[in-house]
Every structure is written in C-alpha cells, then in structure tokens.
Scaffold this motif. Structure first.
Motif, mmCIF file in Angstrom:
data_model
loop_
_atom_site.group_PDB
_atom_site.id
_atom_site.type_symbol
_atom_site.label_atom_id
_atom_site.label_comp_id
_atom_site.label_asym_id
_atom_site.label_seq_id
_atom_site.Cartn_x
_atom_site.Cartn_y
_atom_site.Cartn_z
ATOM 1 N N GLU A 162 10.110 7.967 -18.014
ATOM 2 C CA GLU A 162 9.849 6.757 -18.802
ATOM 3 C C GLU A 162 10.755 5.615 -18.749
ATOM 4 N N VAL A 163 10.498 4.690 -18.110
ATOM 5 C CA VAL A 163 11.256 3.325 -17.980
ATOM 6 C C VAL A 163 10.721 2.158 -18.335
ATOM 7 N N THR A 164 11.554 1.228 -18.603
ATOM 8 C CA THR A 164 11.244 -0.229 -19.196
ATOM 9 C C THR A 164 11.405 -1.405 -18.338
ATOM 10 N N LEU A 165 10.327 -2.031 -18.117
ATOM 11 C CA LEU A 165 10.342 -3.131 -17.432
ATOM 12 C C LEU A 165 10.547 -4.736 -18.249
ATOM 13 N N CYS A 166 11.603 -5.122 -18.158
ATOM 14 C CA CYS A 166 12.152 -6.129 -18.928
ATOM 15 C C CYS A 166 11.827 -7.597 -18.162
ATOM 16 N N ASN A 167 11.619 -8.658 -19.022
ATOM 17 C CA ASN A 167 11.176 -9.855 -18.380
ATOM 18 C C ASN A 167 12.364 -11.068 -18.706
ATOM 19 N N CYS A 168 13.601 -10.450 -19.216
ATOM 20 C CA CYS A 168 14.506 -11.544 -19.257
ATOM 21 C C CYS A 168 15.230 -11.980 -17.937
ATOM 22 N N SER A 169 16.032 -13.006 -17.804
ATOM 23 C CA SER A 169 16.238 -13.630 -16.669
ATOM 24 C C SER A 169 17.110 -12.620 -15.541
ATOM 25 N N ILE A 170 18.003 -11.993 -16.124
ATOM 26 C CA ILE A 170 18.745 -10.964 -15.083
ATOM 27 C C ILE A 170 17.821 -9.921 -14.657
ATOM 28 N N CYS A 171 17.124 -9.155 -15.532
ATOM 29 C CA CYS A 171 16.336 -8.049 -15.217
ATOM 30 C C CYS A 171 15.081 -8.308 -14.072
ATOM 31 N N SER A 172 14.538 -9.798 -14.259
ATOM 32 C CA SER A 172 13.546 -10.148 -13.501
ATOM 33 C C SER A 172 14.276 -10.429 -12.332
ATOM 34 N N MET A 173 15.237 -10.986 -12.139
ATOM 35 C CA MET A 173 15.707 -11.565 -10.816
ATOM 36 C C MET A 173 16.061 -10.221 -10.194
ATOM 37 N N THR A 174 16.585 -9.304 -10.842
ATOM 38 C CA THR A 174 17.005 -8.177 -10.141
ATOM 39 C C THR A 174 16.057 -7.036 -9.835
ATOM 40 N N ALA A 175 14.873 -7.216 -10.473
ATOM 41 C CA ALA A 175 13.675 -6.177 -10.427
ATOM 42 C C ALA A 175 13.979 -4.844 -11.189
ATOM 43 N N TYR A 176 14.991 -4.897 -12.288
ATOM 44 C CA TYR A 176 15.372 -3.494 -12.756
ATOM 45 C C TYR A 176 14.702 -2.945 -13.333
ATOM 46 N N LEU A 177 14.415 -1.574 -13.245
ATOM 47 C CA LEU A 177 13.794 -0.835 -14.252
ATOM 48 C C LEU A 177 14.525 0.228 -14.972
ATOM 49 N N HIS A 178 14.574 0.271 -16.257
ATOM 50 C CA HIS A 178 15.421 0.635 -17.179
ATOM 51 C C HIS A 178 15.236 2.155 -17.234
ATOM 52 N N LEU A 179 15.969 3.072 -16.948
ATOM 53 C CA LEU A 179 15.975 4.241 -17.648
ATOM 54 C C LEU A 179 17.442 4.603 -18.344
ATOM 55 N N ILE A 180 17.260 4.560 -19.787
ATOM 56 C CA ILE A 180 18.243 4.528 -20.530
ATOM 57 C C ILE A 180 18.671 5.786 -21.242
ATOM 58 N N VAL A 181 19.859 6.325 -20.971
ATOM 59 C CA VAL A 181 20.287 7.679 -21.382
ATOM 60 C C VAL A 181 21.561 7.613 -22.154
ATOM 61 N N PRO A 182 21.819 8.698 -22.855
ATOM 62 C CA PRO A 182 23.166 8.804 -23.634
ATOM 63 C C PRO A 182 24.381 8.732 -22.450
ATOM 64 N N LYS A 183 25.367 8.319 -22.594
ATOM 65 C CA LYS A 183 26.455 8.534 -21.705
ATOM 66 C C LYS A 183 26.859 9.916 -21.329
ATOM 67 N N SER A 184 26.624 10.858 -22.144
ATOM 68 C CA SER A 184 26.833 12.185 -21.960
ATOM 69 C C SER A 184 25.759 12.697 -20.853
ATOM 70 N N ARG A 185 24.698 12.164 -20.472
ATOM 71 C CA ARG A 185 23.993 12.429 -19.376
ATOM 72 C C ARG A 185 24.069 11.510 -18.115
ATOM 73 N N PHE A 186 25.006 10.920 -18.119
ATOM 74 C CA PHE A 186 25.387 10.086 -16.759
ATOM 75 C C PHE A 186 26.686 10.335 -16.354
ATOM 76 N N ARG A 187 26.740 10.702 -15.062
ATOM 77 C CA ARG A 187 28.072 10.981 -14.441
ATOM 78 C C ARG A 187 28.256 10.274 -13.100
ATOM 79 N N LEU A 188 29.226 9.397 -13.036
ATOM 80 C CA LEU A 188 29.566 8.647 -11.856
ATOM 81 C C LEU A 188 30.442 9.523 -11.083
ATOM 82 N N LEU A 189 29.944 9.730 -9.728
ATOM 83 C CA LEU A 189 30.443 10.498 -8.780
ATOM 84 C C LEU A 189 31.541 9.889 -7.908
ATOM 85 N N ALA A 190 31.260 8.789 -7.533
ATOM 86 C CA ALA A 190 31.895 8.011 -6.531
ATOM 87 C C ALA A 190 31.813 6.542 -6.818
ATOM 88 N N GLY A 191 32.796 5.743 -6.193
ATOM 89 C CA GLY A 191 32.720 4.119 -6.142
ATOM 90 C C GLY A 191 33.263 3.468 -7.377
#
Length: 125
Positions: free
Chosen positions: A24-53
C-alpha cells in the motif's frame, strides 16, 4: 511481513525493508515527488536496513528541513528518505524495489501541493 530488497539504479545503494507482499503506497503530487515519480512505502525505521552504499549518499533538505532526502551520488536516484510526515520512519520508493517479492501495489493519491491542509491524512498508524 516479508523482506523486500531494493536500491538505486547503479547498485551502490542497497537496502532491505520488511513490508507485506501486497504494498500500500502513496503517490504525492508535491513538487519533488512529482518530479521524481516517487511512490511512498512508509515504514518504521526498525523495518528498514541499509545494506550498502551509506558512503555514496548525499542529503538534500528544503522548507522546514525535517525531511532528509537521501540520494546516490553516482546515479542520483532517491530510493529512500526520512519523510516530514514520519520523521521517525523511512519512506522507500516502491519503484526501487526488486519485483520478485511484490504481489501487487495499491496506490492512494495524496495532495502534497496542499501539505499543511492534508498532513493529518498521513498520520502514522
């Protein structure tokens, strides 16, 4: 919950996120989201892990400075960031997830051009 993998275009930034197979994602029409075609999947930080980079990320902020827009310094892709609406969470760009673990995507539109009037719609659940 299952683990989805994703990252930027060049592959330097890699991450995992725990979320349902049907997103379940959100499509926002603000300037930055529109320009980048961002589809938001918002999760608590505990469910996200940066593996590299992490060393290949730069951060862009504007307006209130609360949102921390992270992007790869090599390819320029913003595959995740800390959103203003959920400063204790992470918004993953669903377009940057590998497709193998996704069974479907439900998109809800959000009027980010009028953020102040509609921010309550993004309240953490």
């Amino acid at each position: 919950m299952i683990t989805h993998r994703g990252g930027c275009h060049c592959g330097r930034v890699r991450f995992e996120v725990d979320a349902p197979a049907r997103l379940e994602v959100t499509l926002c029409n603000c300037s930055i989201c529109s320009m980048t075609a961002y589809l938001h999947l918002i999760v608590p930080k505990s469910r996200f892990r940066l593996l590299a980079g992490g060393d290949h990320l730069a951060t862009y902020t504007f307006n209130t400075g609360v949102a921390q827009h992270h992007f790869c310094t090599t390819c320029g892709i913003k595959s995740f960031y800390v959103p203003r609406s959920h400063p204790d969470g992470v918004s993953v760009n669903a377009r940057c997830l590998e497709p193998g673990t996704i069974t479907g995507i439900e998109i809800t539109n959000f009027d980010g051009r009028n953020w102040e009037e509609h921010a309550h719609e993004l309240a953490p659940s």
